[in-house]
Scaffold this motif. Structure first.
Motif, short mmCIF file in Angstrom:
data_model
loop_
_atom_site.label_atom_id
_atom_site.label_comp_id
_atom_site.label_asym_id
_atom_site.label_seq_id
_atom_site.Cartn_x
_atom_site.Cartn_y
_atom_site.Cartn_z
N HIS A 26 0.83 -1.20 0.00
CA HIS A 26 0.00 0.00 0.00
C HIS A 26 0.86 1.25 0.00
O HIS A 26 0.52 2.25 -0.66
CB HIS A 26 -0.94 0.01 1.21
N ALA A 27 1.97 1.23 0.74
CA ALA A 27 2.87 2.37 0.75
C ALA A 27 3.41 2.63 -0.65
O ALA A 27 3.52 3.79 -1.09
CB ALA A 27 4.02 2.13 1.73
N ALA A 28 3.75 1.57 -1.37
CA ALA A 28 4.25 1.72 -2.75
C ALA A 28 3.18 2.26 -3.68
O ALA A 28 3.48 3.00 -4.62
CB ALA A 28 4.76 0.37 -3.26
N ASP A 29 1.92 1.93 -3.40
CA ASP A 29 0.82 2.40 -4.25
C ASP A 29 0.62 3.91 -4.14
O ASP A 29 0.17 4.55 -5.10
CB ASP A 29 -0.48 1.69 -3.87
N ILE A 30 0.93 4.49 -2.97
CA ILE A 30 0.63 5.90 -2.76
C ILE A 30 1.87 6.77 -2.66
O ILE A 30 1.76 8.00 -2.61
CB ILE A 30 -0.24 6.10 -1.49
N ASP A 31 3.05 6.16 -2.61
CA ASP A 31 4.28 6.93 -2.43
C ASP A 31 5.30 6.50 -3.49
O ASP A 31 5.82 5.38 -3.43
CB ASP A 31 4.85 6.72 -1.03
N PRO A 32 5.61 7.35 -4.47
CA PRO A 32 6.53 6.96 -5.55
C PRO A 32 7.96 6.70 -5.08
O PRO A 32 8.75 6.12 -5.83
CB PRO A 32 6.49 8.17 -6.50
N THR A 33 8.31 7.10 -3.87
CA THR A 33 9.67 6.85 -3.36
C THR A 33 9.84 5.44 -2.83
O THR A 33 10.96 5.02 -2.54
CB THR A 33 10.03 7.85 -2.25
N VAL A 34 8.74 4.71 -2.71
CA VAL A 34 8.79 3.35 -2.17
C VAL A 34 8.79 2.35 -3.33
O VAL A 34 7.89 2.37 -4.16
CB VAL A 34 7.59 3.06 -1.25
N PRO A 35 9.78 1.48 -3.40
CA PRO A 35 9.81 0.47 -4.48
C PRO A 35 8.65 -0.50 -4.32
O PRO A 35 8.26 -0.83 -3.20
CB PRO A 35 11.16 -0.24 -4.27
N PRO A 36 8.07 -0.95 -5.42
CA PRO A 36 6.92 -1.86 -5.34
C PRO A 36 7.30 -3.22 -4.78
O PRO A 36 8.42 -3.69 -4.96
CB PRO A 36 6.45 -1.97 -6.79
N ALA A 37 6.34 -3.81 -4.08
CA ALA A 37 6.55 -5.14 -3.49
C ALA A 37 6.21 -6.19 -4.53
O ALA A 37 5.27 -6.97 -4.37
CB ALA A 37 5.70 -5.30 -2.24
N THR A 38 6.96 -6.23 -5.62
CA THR A 38 6.69 -7.18 -6.69
C THR A 38 7.05 -8.59 -6.24
O THR A 38 7.97 -8.80 -5.45
CB THR A 38 7.50 -6.83 -7.94
N GLY A 39 6.29 -9.56 -6.76
CA GLY A 39 6.55 -10.95 -6.41
C GLY A 39 6.40 -11.21 -4.92
O GLY A 39 7.23 -11.87 -4.31
N SER A 40 5.34 -10.65 -4.32
CA SER A 40 5.18 -10.74 -2.87
C SER A 40 5.08 -12.19 -2.37
O SER A 40 5.54 -12.51 -1.28
CB SER A 40 3.95 -9.96 -2.42
N THR A 41 4.50 -13.08 -3.19
CA THR A 41 4.39 -14.48 -2.78
C THR A 41 5.78 -15.11 -2.67
O THR A 41 6.09 -15.80 -1.69
CB THR A 41 3.54 -15.28 -3.78
N THR A 42 6.62 -14.85 -3.67
CA THR A 42 7.99 -15.37 -3.62
C THR A 42 8.78 -14.70 -2.50
O THR A 42 9.54 -15.34 -1.77
CB THR A 42 8.70 -15.11 -4.96
#
Length: 239
Positions: A26-42
């Motif tokens: 959620h932080a990545a969704d609203i804050d461009p300075t936060v890298p996305p949590a890609t591949g969260s399951t892995t």
């Protein structure tokens, strides 16, 4: 000050790690300075998952002033309340003990909003006219699915008694106040989960998106409190 000296290694697998990853996403969704949590399951299966997530969150403007140990402590508070039946019962009873015949407004902030909601739903007879939730995580699936009693028609009972002289009263007003930048309140609109009677209010707390004082001093919160203190359409009480 006073928080245990937690580190990333203290984040437990399961609920705590899942909640941490949800905050990160959620932080990545609203804050461009936060890298996305890609591949969260892995990522969740990685031995360094907690450390990676905590490092990413501390880059966000929301968690910038929150220490790592405080972040881990918050994870453990939420997990203990939702999964520790004895603690949950004690916390809920503490709130219920404070709801007396003259209690017209109940306010809960953050995890306190979950306790307030559950406490009120477990009291078929109560005098509360308004529930106000601030920065609430009630809409997060991992919280919503664990609510007790399980959500039904608000407020959990088709009728209630507001006192021997008053007779049955109307359904309490529920106002949910949220800042768009509040990561803890990841789901902003609660009405799809709790019904259309719930009224949502968006506020702007600036850099203190989840701060309780900022929420409590917002004009939207004040108006909701005033409405809850009205008696039969009279002016708001001053007590």
């Amino acid at each position: 000050m006073g928080d245990p000296m937690f580190t990333a290694s203290d984040v437990a697998d399961g609920f705590e790690l899942d909640l941490l990853l949800a905050w990160w996403q959620h932080a990545a969704d609203i804050d461009p300075t936060v890298p996305p949590a890609t591949g969260s399951t892995t990522l969740a299966r990685s031995p360094r998952a907690a450390q990676t997530a905590l490092r990413a969150l501390q880059r966000s403007r929301f968690f910038a002033d929150v220490s790592l140990r405080a972040l881990v402590f918050d994870l453990k508070q939420v997990r203990r309340y939702l999964l520790d039946d004895d603690l949950r019962t004690a916390a809920r009873e503490r709130v219920q003990e404070r709801i007396g015949p003259d209690t017209h407004v109940l306010i809960g902030h953050s995890l306190g909003s979950v306790i307030a909601y559950e406490a009120l739903c477990a009291m078929p007879e109560h005098p509360v006219k308004a529930l106000i939730t601030l920065g609430s995580p009630l809409g997060m699936r991992m919280v919503f699915d664990r609510l007790l009693p399980h959500p039904g028609d608000w407020p959990g009972s088709p009728s209630r008694d507001v006192g021997p002289a008053s007779g049955p009263g109307p359904t309490p007003r529920w106002t949910n106040v949220v800042d768009e930048g509040d990561v803890v309140a990841a789901v902003k609109d609660l009405s799809p989960l709790f019904g259309p009677a719930l009224e949502g209010k968006v506020v702007h707390n600036g850099s203190r998106a989840h701060d309780a004082t900022a929420y409590l001093t917002a004009s939207e919160t004040g108006r909701a409190v005033a409405e809850g203190l009205r008696r039969d359409g009279d002016s708001p009480r001053r007590d």
